[in-house]
Structure formats: C-alpha cells, structure tokens
Scaffold this active site. Structure first.
Site, mmCIF file in Angstrom:
data_model
loop_
_atom_site.group_PDB
_atom_site.id
_atom_site.type_symbol
_atom_site.label_atom_id
_atom_site.label_comp_id
_atom_site.label_asym_id
_atom_site.label_seq_id
_atom_site.Cartn_x
_atom_site.Cartn_y
_atom_site.Cartn_z
ATOM 1 N N SER A 54 0.805 -1.225 0.000
ATOM 2 C CA SER A 54 0.000 0.000 0.000
ATOM 3 C C SER A 54 0.835 1.270 0.000
ATOM 4 O O SER A 54 0.324 2.345 -0.307
ATOM 5 C CB SER A 54 -0.940 0.015 1.199
ATOM 6 O OG SER A 54 -0.230 0.152 2.407
ATOM 7 N N LYS A 132 0.897 4.372 6.937
ATOM 8 C CA LYS A 132 0.308 5.216 5.898
ATOM 9 C C LYS A 132 0.906 6.614 6.012
ATOM 10 O O LYS A 132 1.660 6.924 6.929
ATOM 11 C CB LYS A 132 -1.217 5.324 6.060
ATOM 12 C CG LYS A 132 -1.972 4.010 6.121
ATOM 13 C CD LYS A 132 -2.003 3.267 4.816
ATOM 14 C CE LYS A 132 -2.790 1.961 4.950
ATOM 15 N NZ LYS A 132 -2.645 1.106 3.750
#
Length: 251
Positions: A54, A132
């Site tokens: 990701s 993230k």
C-alpha cells in the site's frame, strides 16, 4: 609481628583470588541487555516490517519481494502531533481489523514465549500495526478531486510527488461529476480534532481512510493510536535510506 604476618596473608589471598567467572556474569549481562532493549523499543524506537504494497514505491512490501524493515521513532510525537506528509505507524481502529489474523500460537507455552519476545523486540507485537501517510489533520476538510484529479485539503490541492499508482481520472470523461465516477473521488470529510486522515502512496491499492469512511471515526485515526514516525529503511541493505516527508500542503 603478628599484625604484619596477618597483613601479608591478606595480600597473598587477594593476589590468588580468582576473577569472577564469565559464565556467572553472563546471565546478568543478558538481563541488562533485555531491559535496555525493552526500554528502547517501548519509549524510543522500534523496527517494523512492511507487510503490504500500500505504500509502494516509498516502502516495499510487494508480493514476492523482500519487505522493507523501517525504524519508527516514538519520541517526537510526545512533544508534537503528526503533520501532513509524515509517514506514520499506527494501531488500526476496530473497523480496520477485518482481515487481521493473530500471529500468536494456540499453544500456551509458545504463546507465552512469543509475548515475552515481543516485550524486548524479538517478536512482532500481536496487533494490527499499519503504515500510511498523513494527508490531513484535526479540523481540516479533505476531499477529492479538483479539475486535475488532485486531493484537496481546505480547498487547496496537495503536491504529492510520491504517488505513482492511482485510479484513472480523465477531465471531461472520468471525473467526480461524470455518470461513472473516478475511483479517486471521496469526501468531503472534516477530520475530528485529535485525529488524522491517512492514505497510502499506492493510491489504487491501499485500504486507507477512504476505505473506512463509513465507520464511527469517518476513516480517521485517533492520535492515541499513533505509535510513531517512520524515519528510515534499515533492511534490506540495498534499500537503506531516510523516508521522505515533504510539506505537501505548502505551509
């Protein structure tokens, strides 16, 4: 004469006294090392493995490749909050745990050993730790997209040079206003105070805040869940380097 002889005997005893055995000191040295490791891992920094793609290409975690191991520094956020552009590691709120599978053994003895190893950093913690990039902070409104397909924070487009994979966005054909909307589109969402909005650099392959926008936190992450800031890649050797945290809001 007696006192002098006693003194000579004491000197002789000190000269012939055997040094303390290394094997007797070894358990003490190991205990000290484990305590220091526990303190460092708990309060200063810890190494984490990137398990998914990701955050490609900033962090490697792709299928079939060697996942990056990153140093996550824990001190800085004790004196200030994450800012837009920071890459952070955090514990996923309950709605983010759908695909998480515990790494602990069902055997009580093995599980106990794993928990002990986790305390000193030899075993990964049994929690859904994610990585993230911070896009917006408490009080800001985030959405996508402007006419060029860029994410907006408080109406201002972000400068995000780290993105290489994203959903298609074709002005006049595939946007947030066409019958078939671009996969980039979301929001607007106003981030609650004390929370952050996070997204992966691999935008078309990241189950980030956008994916969880329907939960009670609107996809945001409480600051209490933030473990620390990802500072550097330490393994594999060919990937050594600092992790970029550009000022994406131009402030």
């Amino acid at each position: 004469m007696t006192d002098e002889r006693a003194g000579d005997d004491n000197d002789e005893a000190q000269r012939t006294k055997k040094p303390r055995s290394f094997w007797r000191e070894l358990p003490i040295l190991i205990l000290v090392a484990l305590v220091l490791s526990f303190l460092l891992q708990t309060f200063v920094a810890r190494v984490y493995l990137i398990p998914s793609e990701s955050m490609e290409p900033t962090l490697h975690g792709c299928n079939g490749c060697t996942g990056d191991r990153i140093v996550v520094e824990k001190i800085g956020y004790r004196f200030g909050d994450p800012t837009a552009g920071d890459v952070i590691v955090f514990r996923g709120p309950p709605s983010w745990d759908g695909d998480y599978v515990s790494t602990r053994s069902s055997n009580v003895v093995v599980r106990g050993a794993q928990e002990l190893g986790s305390l000193v950093g030899l075993v990964a913690p049994d929690e859904n730790d994610l990585v993230k990039r911070v896009i917006a902070t408490g009080g800001q409104t985030v959405e996508c997209c402007d006419e060029q397909g860029r994410v907006l924070v408080d109406g201002t487009p972000l400068d995000e040079p780290y993105i290489t994979m994203d959903f298609d966005f074709v002005p006049g054909t595939l946007t947030c206003d066409t019958p078939i909307r671009s996969g980039r589109c979301f929001g607007p969402v106003t981030v609650p105070e004390g929370n952050v909005w996070v997204m992966g650099d691999n935008r078309s392959n990241s189950a980030d805040s956008r994916f969880h926008v329907a939960d009670e936190l609107q996809g945001t992450i409480p600051l209490d869940n933030v473990i620390g800031k990802a500072q550097a890649i330490v393994l594999p050797p060919g990937r050594w380097g600092l992790i970029d945290d550009p000022d994406i809001q131009g402030q």
